[in-house]
Design a protein around this motif. Sequence first.
Motif, PDB file in Angstrom:
ATOM      1  N   GLU A   1      39.364  62.119  31.733  1.00 21.13           N
ATOM      2  CA  GLU A   1      40.072  61.495  30.657  1.00 21.13           C
ATOM      3  C   GLU A   1      41.015  60.271  31.073  1.00 21.13           C
ATOM      4  N   LEU A   2      41.889  60.722  32.038  1.00 24.05           N
ATOM      5  CA  LEU A   2      42.903  59.760  32.565  1.00 24.05           C
ATOM      6  C   LEU A   2      42.002  58.647  33.409  1.00 24.05           C
ATOM      7  N   LEU A   3      41.142  59.102  34.099  1.00 26.75           N
ATOM      8  CA  LEU A   3      40.162  57.860  34.878  1.00 26.75           C
ATOM      9  C   LEU A   3      39.513  57.120  33.860  1.00 26.75           C
ATOM     10  N   ARG A   4      38.965  57.425  32.731  1.00 32.00           N
ATOM     11  CA  ARG A   4      38.315  56.764  31.810  1.00 32.00           C
ATOM     12  C   ARG A   4      39.363  55.873  31.111  1.00 32.00           C
ATOM     13  N   ALA A   5      40.508  56.166  31.029  1.00 31.83           N
ATOM     14  CA  ALA A   5      41.282  55.254  30.116  1.00 31.83           C
ATOM     15  C   ALA A   5      41.910  54.019  31.164  1.00 31.83           C
ATOM     16  N   GLU A   6      42.153  54.401  32.525  1.00 34.19           N
ATOM     17  CA  GLU A   6      42.539  53.503  33.538  1.00 34.19           C
ATOM     18  C   GLU A   6      41.244  52.382  33.605  1.00 34.19           C
ATOM     19  N   LEU A   7      40.088  52.974  33.513  1.00 34.73           N
ATOM     20  CA  LEU A   7      38.788  51.937  33.744  1.00 34.73           C
ATOM     21  C   LEU A   7      38.668  51.117  32.576  1.00 34.73           C
ATOM     22  N   GLU A   8      38.953  51.650  31.365  1.00 35.85           N
ATOM     23  CA  GLU A   8      38.959  50.847  30.114  1.00 35.85           C
ATOM     24  C   GLU A   8      40.102  49.779  30.188  1.00 35.85           C
ATOM     25  N   LYS A   9      41.143  50.085  30.596  1.00 34.13           N
ATOM     26  CA  LYS A   9      42.312  49.206  30.786  1.00 34.13           C
ATOM     27  C   LYS A   9      42.048  48.064  31.718  1.00 34.13           C
ATOM     28  N   GLU A  10      41.624  48.185  32.907  1.00 39.00           N
ATOM     29  CA  GLU A  10      41.141  47.409  33.876  1.00 39.00           C
ATOM     30  C   GLU A  10      39.847  46.704  33.451  1.00 39.00           C
ATOM     31  N   ARG A  11      38.988  47.145  32.442  1.00 42.88           N
ATOM     32  CA  ARG A  11      37.946  46.083  31.822  1.00 42.88           C
ATOM     33  C   ARG A  11      38.431  45.164  30.908  1.00 42.88           C
ATOM     34  N   LYS A  12      39.722  45.635  30.037  1.00 48.35           N
ATOM     35  CA  LYS A  12      40.282  44.771  29.276  1.00 48.35           C
ATOM     36  C   LYS A  12      41.134  43.512  29.960  1.00 48.35           C
ATOM     37  N   LYS A  13      41.550  44.221  30.922  1.00 54.07           N
ATOM     38  CA  LYS A  13      42.377  43.126  31.966  1.00 54.07           C
ATOM     39  C   LYS A  13      41.538  42.111  32.524  1.00 54.07           C
ATOM     40  N   ASN A  14      40.140  42.428  32.994  1.00 54.61           N
ATOM     41  CA  ASN A  14      39.164  41.499  33.593  1.00 54.61           C
ATOM     42  C   ASN A  14      38.258  40.949  32.579  1.00 54.61           C
ATOM     43  N   ARG A  15      38.505  41.110  31.447  1.00 51.49           N
ATOM     44  CA  ARG A  15      37.565  40.704  30.337  1.00 51.49           C
ATOM     45  C   ARG A  15      37.235  39.096  30.360  1.00 51.49           C
ATOM     46  N   ALA A  16      38.394  38.449  30.641  1.00 51.38           N
ATOM     47  CA  ALA A  16      38.284  36.912  30.605  1.00 51.38           C
ATOM     48  C   ALA A  16      37.983  36.323  32.026  1.00 51.38           C
ATOM     49  N   PHE A  17      37.793  37.221  32.857  1.00 46.06           N
ATOM     50  CA  PHE A  17      37.408  36.712  34.316  1.00 46.06           C
ATOM     51  C   PHE A  17      36.434  35.956  34.355  1.00 46.06           C
ATOM     52  N   TRP A  18      34.945  36.355  33.898  1.00 41.07           N
ATOM     53  CA  TRP A  18      34.043  35.665  34.061  1.00 41.07           C
ATOM     54  C   TRP A  18      33.706  34.388  33.110  1.00 41.07           C
ATOM     55  N   PRO A  19      34.122  34.532  31.996  1.00 38.24           N
ATOM     56  CA  PRO A  19      34.222  33.494  31.255  1.00 38.24           C
ATOM     57  C   PRO A  19      35.041  32.185  31.859  1.00 38.24           C
ATOM     58  N   ALA A  20      36.423  32.516  32.420  1.00 43.92           N
ATOM     59  CA  ALA A  20      37.121  31.537  33.014  1.00 43.92           C
ATOM     60  C   ALA A  20      36.425  31.151  34.329  1.00 43.92           C
ATOM     61  N   ILE A  21      35.698  31.883  34.737  1.00 43.28           N
ATOM     62  CA  ILE A  21      35.014  31.092  36.165  1.00 43.28           C
ATOM     63  C   ILE A  21      34.017  30.048  35.638  1.00 43.28           C
ATOM     64  N   GLY A  22      33.206  30.540  34.376  1.00 44.24           N
ATOM     65  CA  GLY A  22      31.967  29.728  33.859  1.00 44.24           C
ATOM     66  C   GLY A  22      32.588  28.292  33.425  1.00 44.24           C
ATOM     67  N   ALA A  23      33.777  28.507  32.779  1.00 41.08           N
ATOM     68  CA  ALA A  23      34.530  27.445  32.137  1.00 41.08           C
ATOM     69  C   ALA A  23      34.934  26.435  33.252  1.00 41.08           C
ATOM     70  N   ALA A  24      35.633  27.082  34.215  1.00 43.84           N
ATOM     71  CA  ALA A  24      36.067  26.265  35.702  1.00 43.84           C
ATOM     72  C   ALA A  24      35.078  25.631  36.206  1.00 43.84           C
ATOM     73  N   PHE A  25      33.934  26.249  36.179  1.00 37.82           N
ATOM     74  CA  PHE A  25      32.714  25.494  36.884  1.00 37.82           C
ATOM     75  C   PHE A  25      32.059  24.209  36.024  1.00 37.82           C
ATOM     76  N   GLY A  26      32.157  24.695  34.684  1.00 32.48           N
ATOM     77  CA  GLY A  26      31.667  23.591  33.689  1.00 32.48           C
ATOM     78  C   GLY A  26      32.569  22.283  33.981  1.00 32.48           C
ATOM     79  N   LEU A  27      33.729  22.644  33.757  1.00 36.93           N
ATOM     80  CA  LEU A  27      34.708  21.592  33.738  1.00 36.93           C
ATOM     81  C   LEU A  27      34.712  20.404  34.887  1.00 36.93           C
TER      82      LEU A  27
END
Length: 131
Positions: free
Chosen positions: A91-117
């Motif tokens: 349960e602790l590892l699942r919580a940490e994984l979900e926290k990391e997913r939320k933190k990196n949720r904007a990573f790929w859209p930001a990469i796409g926006a930077a490439f498009g710009l």
Amino acid sequence: MQLKTLPLMILLMLLIMQSIFAQTETESQSGQDNAFGIDVTQFYPGSLVLELLLAAEAEIDTAVQEAYAEGYKEAMAEYAPGAITYRADAELLRAELEKERKKNRAFWPAIGAAFGLSFASGFLFHYAGGR
């Protein structure tokens, strides 16, 4: 002399080997000399044999279920404390994984926006600067 003694030795060895490995006929048990008291010379009706087999099967099923239950109890006593710890860790590892997913949720859209710009700005600079 040696040529004559070698075949004789081989033949003698064959005779000795045959006498050593000869099997004696075993006598079959007759009467009720076995542990179950069954007379092997007598024929039994099929209904009696079926009844005995069903009784044996019921005893085997009971013994297997008791052994399974006993083994299950021992396994639970041995592994249950560790299982609680492993569940808490999971349960602790699942919580940490979900926290990391939320933190990196904007990573790929930001990469796409930077490439498009960068592509759009390069396109505009190329045509605006070339005229």
